[in-house]
Design a protein around this motif. Sequence first.
Motif, PDB file in Angstrom:
ATOM      1  N   GLY A   1       0.830  -1.204   0.000  1.00 29.01           N
ATOM      2  CA  GLY A   1       0.000   0.000   0.000  1.00 29.01           C
ATOM      3  C   GLY A   1       0.861   1.250   0.000  1.00 29.01           C
ATOM      4  N   ALA A   2       1.963   1.227   0.779  1.00 26.31           N
ATOM      5  CA  ALA A   2       2.876   2.364   0.815  1.00 26.31           C
ATOM      6  C   ALA A   2       3.453   2.622  -0.569  1.00 26.31           C
ATOM      7  CB  ALA A   2       3.998   2.101   1.824  1.00 26.31           C
ATOM      8  N   GLN A   3       3.739   1.535  -1.302  1.00 27.05           N
ATOM      9  CA  GLN A   3       4.256   1.710  -2.660  1.00 27.05           C
ATOM     10  C   GLN A   3       3.247   2.460  -3.521  1.00 27.05           C
ATOM     11  OE1 GLN A   3       3.599   0.565  -5.851  1.00 27.05           O
ATOM     12  NE2 GLN A   3       5.579   0.357  -6.861  1.00 27.05           N
ATOM     13  N   LEU A   4       1.945   2.120  -3.324  1.00 24.06           N
ATOM     14  CA  LEU A   4       0.914   2.776  -4.138  1.00 24.06           C
ATOM     15  C   LEU A   4       0.861   4.274  -3.868  1.00 24.06           C
ATOM     16  CD1 LEU A   4      -2.073   0.262  -3.910  1.00 24.06           C
ATOM     17  CD2 LEU A   4      -0.498   0.615  -5.811  1.00 24.06           C
ATOM     18  N   SER A   5       0.894   4.656  -2.578  1.00 26.02           N
ATOM     19  CA  SER A   5       0.674   6.074  -2.269  1.00 26.02           C
ATOM     20  C   SER A   5       1.976   6.874  -2.217  1.00 26.02           C
ATOM     21  CB  SER A   5      -0.095   6.220  -0.957  1.00 26.02           C
ATOM     22  OG  SER A   5       0.660   5.743   0.126  1.00 26.02           O
ATOM     23  N   LEU A   6       3.130   6.207  -2.320  1.00 27.91           N
ATOM     24  CA  LEU A   6       4.394   6.945  -2.298  1.00 27.91           C
ATOM     25  C   LEU A   6       5.186   6.821  -3.594  1.00 27.91           C
ATOM     26  CD1 LEU A   6       5.673   6.047   1.296  1.00 27.91           C
ATOM     27  CD2 LEU A   6       4.539   8.140   0.563  1.00 27.91           C
ATOM     28  N   VAL A   7       4.903   5.777  -4.404  1.00 28.19           N
ATOM     29  CA  VAL A   7       5.681   5.574  -5.626  1.00 28.19           C
ATOM     30  C   VAL A   7       4.789   5.563  -6.869  1.00 28.19           C
ATOM     31  CG1 VAL A   7       7.279   4.055  -6.853  1.00 28.19           C
ATOM     32  CG2 VAL A   7       7.385   4.219  -4.360  1.00 28.19           C
ATOM     33  N   TYR A   8       3.819   4.656  -6.880  1.00 25.95           N
ATOM     34  CA  TYR A   8       3.035   4.420  -8.086  1.00 25.95           C
ATOM     35  C   TYR A   8       2.260   5.672  -8.494  1.00 25.95           C
ATOM     36  CZ  TYR A   8       0.388   1.550 -11.397  1.00 25.95           C
ATOM     37  OH  TYR A   8      -0.167   1.020 -12.528  1.00 25.95           O
ATOM     38  N   THR A   9       1.418   6.170  -7.583  1.00 28.89           N
ATOM     39  CA  THR A   9       0.774   7.470  -7.807  1.00 28.89           C
ATOM     40  C   THR A   9       0.890   8.217  -6.488  1.00 28.89           C
ATOM     41  OG1 THR A   9      -1.301   6.385  -7.250  1.00 28.89           O
ATOM     42  CG2 THR A   9      -0.944   6.888  -9.562  1.00 28.89           C
ATOM     43  N   PRO A  10       1.930   9.041  -6.318  1.00 24.94           N
ATOM     44  CA  PRO A  10       2.190   9.646  -5.004  1.00 24.94           C
ATOM     45  C   PRO A  10       1.111  10.660  -4.606  1.00 24.94           C
ATOM     46  CG  PRO A  10       4.033   9.977  -6.512  1.00 24.94           C
ATOM     47  CD  PRO A  10       2.903   9.450  -7.311  1.00 24.94           C
ATOM     48  N   GLN A  11      -0.025  10.156  -4.198  1.00 27.56           N
ATOM     49  CA  GLN A  11      -1.090  10.990  -3.660  1.00 27.56           C
ATOM     50  C   GLN A  11      -2.065  10.067  -2.960  1.00 27.56           C
ATOM     51  OE1 GLN A  11      -3.578  12.509  -6.833  1.00 27.56           O
ATOM     52  NE2 GLN A  11      -2.615  11.110  -8.266  1.00 27.56           N
TER      53      GLN A  11
END
Lengths: 362, 304
Positions: B200-210
Amino acid sequence: MRIELEKRAGLSPMFSILSPLLALVLTLIFGAIMFWLMGKSPVGALHSFFIEPLLDVWSLHELAIKAAPLILIGAGLSICYRSNNWNIGAEGQFTIGAITGSIIPVMYPDWHSPLILPLMLTFGLLGGAAYAAIPALLKTRFNTNEILTSLMLVYIAQLYLDWLMRGPWRDPQGYNFPQTKAFQIEAVLPELLGSGRAHWGIVFALVAAVALWFMMRFLLKGFEVAVLGQSERAGRFAGFSARRMVWFSMLLSGGLAGLAGISEVSGSIGHLQPAISPGYGFTAIIVAFLGRLNPLGVIASGFVLALTYLGGEAAQLSIGISEKISRVFQGLLLFFVLSCDTLIHYRIRLMLSAAGTREAKG
Amino acid sequence: MFEAILLTVITAATPLVVAALGELVTERSGVLNLGVEGMMIMGAVSAFAAAQLTGSPYIGVLAGIAGGAIFSLLFAFLTLTLVANQVATGLALTILGLGLSGQLGEAFVGKPGIKLQPIVFPVLSDIPFLGRVLFSQDLIFYLSIVLVIGINWFLFRSRTGLKMRAIGDNHASAHALGINVIRTRYLAVMFGGACAGLAGAQLSLVYTPQWVENMAAGRGWIALALVVFASWRPWRLLAGGYLFGAVTIGQLHAQAFGIGVPSQLLSALPYAATIVVLVIISHNRRTTLINTPASLGKPFVPDR
């Protein structure tokens, strides 16, 4: 401290009735704490969440509108889960039912006949059942897990609806809004009473729930559901087919979800649009469990969950809490229901130390 | 061009791989946790919130891991201590996670995110082609590779891993041998939660940082399917994750090219692919039986 479970000889009749109520009370207590942490008065917040919507006729109608799809879907799911088949894609079957049910008003908007409504409802029912037939087929033919396939189909159904609304079914005179033309009057599910918006959907829901309760209580089919659900092996010895039960339970729950879909679109929206459900298909899972997988219980729990939707809207208006809080309530409720169900099957002992174990044994 | 596509495939595949690895360990211990989607979204919101409040994406990563692990404890308590139905409890975890994250994340909607920057290995990243793809990635990608190797070693080369697999295959026998079934399963569930949180952290910090409500968009469920696809083996899971990443990115590129297919049909591809893959994998009843941990999803109450 340790928690130990001791299996009861039979199911506890007291806790069978008490556990859903206990879960409700625990949810309310937790909710009160949550509101308090958010800096709101817990009593006032709970009042506007759970009491205010019940105080005037208008909102009682809204309650019936929201309860209808929840009870209809939840009753079907309760049979499905009893038979140990896990259809969690009711949201998708609801969507497809809404689409297939809308074929007539969208394609033949100039047809006026009393036949339209019965046909639409039948199409909705069949559409939902046909969509649930996909995971049923994959499970019986290819041994594929129905939980994952039915859920994946939800996303696909929603994208399909979205495409229809932005493409072929869009109303050309609709100022580019992605929705169909308003249904002709013969295609709108009539209101039940003069006093408000509630439509015939709630009647379908109550009839379906009572019929399913009758089936579970008095018909061989109900016994078959219960036996196969508890032990497939025992069911085989009784001559029941687990494979046919997959079909029966999936088509039943899918069909009812489809009926709920078209009733919602025809009765309370009046046209088809990309967003037709605030997650009824998923909330109905909670309804089924809070009703202890008993269709009559589902009626009561359907109204409770409908209240969480209404309460969310009311609380947003009156005390400025986001309506998202209702999803939190729903999730909490399911958690407490599941934990309280343990009390039905087990006696719970709190062990203060290892020595306690020996004493309890002696 | 090809390099750029490969980079995006990696970014799309990493959250699937990480979340699925955690679930793989949980399921190897005999517990079926269907709450991956919920733990993932809780990880995403915790990570985003922590990164916003502290300004450090690394603290965000830690918060994501912690968020997922703590959230999974709810599931562990219900299914392991109170012996509640695992399927139903997993669904409850997902429903609660989606609701709770929406509520918690409300303050962060529309805020610009803080992106986790790549860590570039000085010499290795100069290798033509492979260097950029493999050695100038963010922390979570490196972790995903370390996790695949580590979990493979743990499950098949270590004594504790052997014990865990024994529990997953027959919890009654494992209990009789003196292995602490409940404690091991608690740890396995929490590891699964931590991995889902990291994903989940990857999603909100890398994949689409928002932060976007419901931003996991079914990835948790695809991760669950990946575990079945991989027949509970880490290396196959890595391959499967990249296959799904490729499908996701492929359909995005097809949408961008504007080929004459409706975008909704392309968006449906990853979900349809999941179904197809599940059918292919599970149609052989016998191999499925051999590979599935035999106690998966079954309740366990220790007798004394």
